[in-house]
Design a protein around this motif. Sequence first.
Motif, PDB file in Angstrom:
ATOM      1  N   ASP A   4      -4.360   7.935 -16.089  1.00 46.55           N
ATOM      2  CA  ASP A   4      -3.843   6.891 -15.202  1.00 46.55           C
ATOM      3  C   ASP A   4      -2.707   7.374 -14.303  1.00 46.55           C
ATOM      4  OD1 ASP A   4      -1.962   7.197 -17.198  1.00 46.55           O
ATOM      5  OD2 ASP A   4      -2.406   5.281 -18.163  1.00 46.55           O
ATOM      6  N   VAL A   5      -2.552   8.693 -14.186  1.00 47.51           N
ATOM      7  CA  VAL A   5      -1.510   9.267 -13.338  1.00 47.51           C
ATOM      8  C   VAL A   5      -2.114   9.703 -12.006  1.00 47.51           C
ATOM      9  CG1 VAL A   5       0.157  11.144 -13.053  1.00 47.51           C
ATOM     10  CG2 VAL A   5      -0.134  10.062 -15.297  1.00 47.51           C
ATOM     11  N   ILE A   6      -1.464   9.305 -10.909  1.00 48.36           N
ATOM     12  CA  ILE A   6      -1.798   9.804  -9.581  1.00 48.36           C
ATOM     13  C   ILE A   6      -0.781  10.885  -9.244  1.00 48.36           C
ATOM     14  CG2 ILE A   6      -2.006   9.245  -7.130  1.00 48.36           C
ATOM     15  CD1 ILE A   6      -2.621   6.343  -7.979  1.00 48.36           C
ATOM     16  N   ALA A   7      -1.249  12.081  -8.933  1.00 51.85           N
ATOM     17  CA  ALA A   7      -0.351  13.184  -8.609  1.00 51.85           C
ATOM     18  C   ALA A   7      -0.305  13.390  -7.100  1.00 51.85           C
ATOM     19  CB  ALA A   7      -0.807  14.471  -9.289  1.00 51.85           C
ATOM     20  N   ARG A 199      -9.593  14.185  -9.090  1.00 53.95           N
ATOM     21  CA  ARG A 199      -9.876  13.018  -8.239  1.00 53.95           C
ATOM     22  C   ARG A 199      -8.652  12.116  -8.084  1.00 53.95           C
ATOM     23  NH1 ARG A 199     -12.430  12.102 -13.152  1.00 53.95           N
ATOM     24  NH2 ARG A 199     -11.665  10.280 -14.317  1.00 53.95           N
ATOM     25  N   ASN A 200      -7.650  12.299  -8.951  1.00 48.11           N
ATOM     26  CA  ASN A 200      -6.409  11.517  -8.868  1.00 48.11           C
ATOM     27  C   ASN A 200      -5.315  12.246  -8.100  1.00 48.11           C
ATOM     28  OD1 ASN A 200      -7.811   9.834 -10.551  1.00 48.11           O
ATOM     29  ND2 ASN A 200      -6.253   9.728 -12.146  1.00 48.11           N
ATOM     30  N   MET A 201      -5.652  13.361  -7.438  1.00 48.14           N
ATOM     31  CA  MET A 201      -4.654  14.175  -6.755  1.00 48.14           C
ATOM     32  C   MET A 201      -4.707  13.990  -5.248  1.00 48.14           C
ATOM     33  SD  MET A 201      -4.802  17.838  -8.738  1.00 48.14           S
ATOM     34  CE  MET A 201      -4.424  17.976 -10.501  1.00 48.14           C
ATOM     35  N   ILE A 202      -3.524  14.013  -4.639  1.00 44.79           N
ATOM     36  CA  ILE A 202      -3.381  14.046  -3.187  1.00 44.79           C
ATOM     37  C   ILE A 202      -2.509  15.252  -2.861  1.00 44.79           C
ATOM     38  CG2 ILE A 202      -2.582  12.855  -1.118  1.00 44.79           C
ATOM     39  CD1 ILE A 202      -2.794  10.225  -2.687  1.00 44.79           C
ATOM     40  N   TYR A 203      -3.057  16.197  -2.105  1.00 45.84           N
ATOM     41  CA  TYR A 203      -2.283  17.386  -1.722  1.00 45.84           C
ATOM     42  C   TYR A 203      -1.899  17.269  -0.257  1.00 45.84           C
ATOM     43  CZ  TYR A 203      -0.692  22.175  -1.261  1.00 45.84           C
ATOM     44  OH  TYR A 203       0.093  23.280  -1.040  1.00 45.84           O
ATOM     45  N   VAL A 270      -3.463   6.153  -2.007  1.00 48.93           N
ATOM     46  CA  VAL A 270      -2.913   5.839  -3.327  1.00 48.93           C
ATOM     47  C   VAL A 270      -3.574   4.588  -3.910  1.00 48.93           C
ATOM     48  CG1 VAL A 270      -0.844   4.950  -4.473  1.00 48.93           C
ATOM     49  CG2 VAL A 270      -0.714   7.029  -3.103  1.00 48.93           C
ATOM     50  N   THR A 271      -3.683   3.543  -3.124  1.00 51.24           N
ATOM     51  CA  THR A 271      -4.306   2.315  -3.642  1.00 51.24           C
ATOM     52  C   THR A 271      -5.797   2.525  -3.897  1.00 51.24           C
ATOM     53  OG1 THR A 271      -4.557   1.480  -1.367  1.00 51.24           O
ATOM     54  CG2 THR A 271      -2.624   0.747  -2.611  1.00 51.24           C
ATOM     55  N   GLY A 272      -6.438   3.387  -3.097  1.00 44.57           N
ATOM     56  CA  GLY A 272      -7.846   3.697  -3.346  1.00 44.57           C
ATOM     57  C   GLY A 272      -8.044   4.400  -4.672  1.00 44.57           C
ATOM     58  N   SER A 276      -9.882   3.054  -8.156  1.00 43.66           N
ATOM     59  CA  SER A 276     -10.879   3.850  -8.879  1.00 43.66           C
ATOM     60  C   SER A 276     -10.524   3.970 -10.359  1.00 43.66           C
ATOM     61  CB  SER A 276     -10.995   5.244  -8.256  1.00 43.66           C
ATOM     62  OG  SER A 276     -11.471   5.171  -6.931  1.00 43.66           O
ATOM     63  N   ILE A 277      -9.237   4.086 -10.651  1.00 39.99           N
ATOM     64  CA  ILE A 277      -8.794   4.146 -12.052  1.00 39.99           C
ATOM     65  C   ILE A 277      -9.129   2.829 -12.753  1.00 39.99           C
ATOM     66  CG2 ILE A 277      -6.750   4.236 -13.550  1.00 39.99           C
ATOM     67  CD1 ILE A 277      -5.530   6.204 -11.503  1.00 39.99           C
ATOM     68  N   LEU A 278      -8.900   1.706 -12.076  1.00 36.05           N
ATOM     69  CA  LEU A 278      -9.244   0.404 -12.649  1.00 36.05           C
ATOM     70  C   LEU A 278     -10.747   0.282 -12.885  1.00 36.05           C
ATOM     71  CD1 LEU A 278      -7.044  -2.126 -10.614  1.00 36.05           C
ATOM     72  CD2 LEU A 278      -6.580  -1.123 -12.860  1.00 36.05           C
ATOM     73  N   GLU A 279     -11.538   0.730 -11.916  1.00 31.91           N
ATOM     74  CA  GLU A 279     -13.002   0.645 -12.051  1.00 31.91           C
ATOM     75  C   GLU A 279     -13.494   1.494 -13.211  1.00 31.91           C
ATOM     76  OE1 GLU A 279     -14.588   1.778  -8.304  1.00 31.91           O
ATOM     77  OE2 GLU A 279     -13.680   0.075  -7.224  1.00 31.91           O
ATOM     78  N   GLU A 280     -12.933   2.685 -13.358  1.00 33.07           N
ATOM     79  CA  GLU A 280     -13.336   3.564 -14.458  1.00 33.07           C
ATOM     80  C   GLU A 280     -12.959   2.955 -15.796  1.00 33.07           C
ATOM     81  OE1 GLU A 280     -14.804   6.587 -16.737  1.00 33.07           O
ATOM     82  OE2 GLU A 280     -15.151   6.196 -14.603  1.00 33.07           O
TER      83      GLU A 280
END
Length: 291
Positions: A4-7, A199-203, A270-272, A276-280
């Motif tokens: 549940d972490v977005i990096a 999939r939870n990463m934004i670079y 970030v909200t997208g 996706s985390i909620l859907e999973e």
Amino acid sequence: MAQDVIAIICDCDGTLCPDTSDRLVRELGIDSREFWKNRVNALVEDGWDPPLAYLQRLLVEADESDAGPLTLEKLNSVGAGVEFYPGALDFVPRLRSLLAANPDYVEANVTIEWFIVSSGIEAVLTATPLAGAANEIFGCAYDYDGEGRAVAVKRAVTFTEKTKFIYSINKGISGAELRRNPYRVNDAMDGADRRVPFRNMIYVGDGPSDIPCFSMIRYLGGKAVGVTPPDDSDFRRPYELAEGQRLTVGPYTANYEEGSDLYRMMSRLVTGIADSILEEREHSLRRGPSH
């Protein structure tokens, strides 16, 4: 493991602020153009990795400069004076507030962590306000003698070396542990046990040294965001970043203020990912335990 972490992973020089290494060169009284174009480039043409080349030349040039040898104190002093691009220091806290305003994200414990992965010098970067804002800062490093004088290159973060830190974030290996045991990054680990899926990463990056990370993260399902320094009037960097479809979005001007194109896109990404985390999670609950 709950994933549940977005990096948010950022380069620093040219991405969050002007070039800190060039600032150091100038504050040591060294001719910046001569240093990069002739001194460092000569080593690169001789086969040196660019970060190793500039770190080694700094050691030599500082000893020969009027400012004297390179010391930890001088590196920290340069870092304390670094100025950042608009909104760069607080855009992640604002994104956290955005998530906190949604009860569904809060209930699912979706959080944001911020990482700096840079070819800049760590002792400079950790003397900036980033030290109190980012979860981890990974950069180049010197070894120092008992008087705080830099005597050797201890760590160089080259283009592909940056991907090592991406994998350590993915596997949940702390910076302290990675420095003690760099081979930990090679540990075999199932995807479900990795703390931060790609999939939870934004670079976020601005130049050629970020391209391996852009390509890897985008290929593995994450988001690659290109930025260009506000003073890049010849559009050289935007062209380099746009080549080869390495980016998910951008490049945008490096303005992180509320309402800027870059910040609005970061909010959407970030909200997208949070959705996706909620859907999973909902999908996992529907599956239920198997017998």
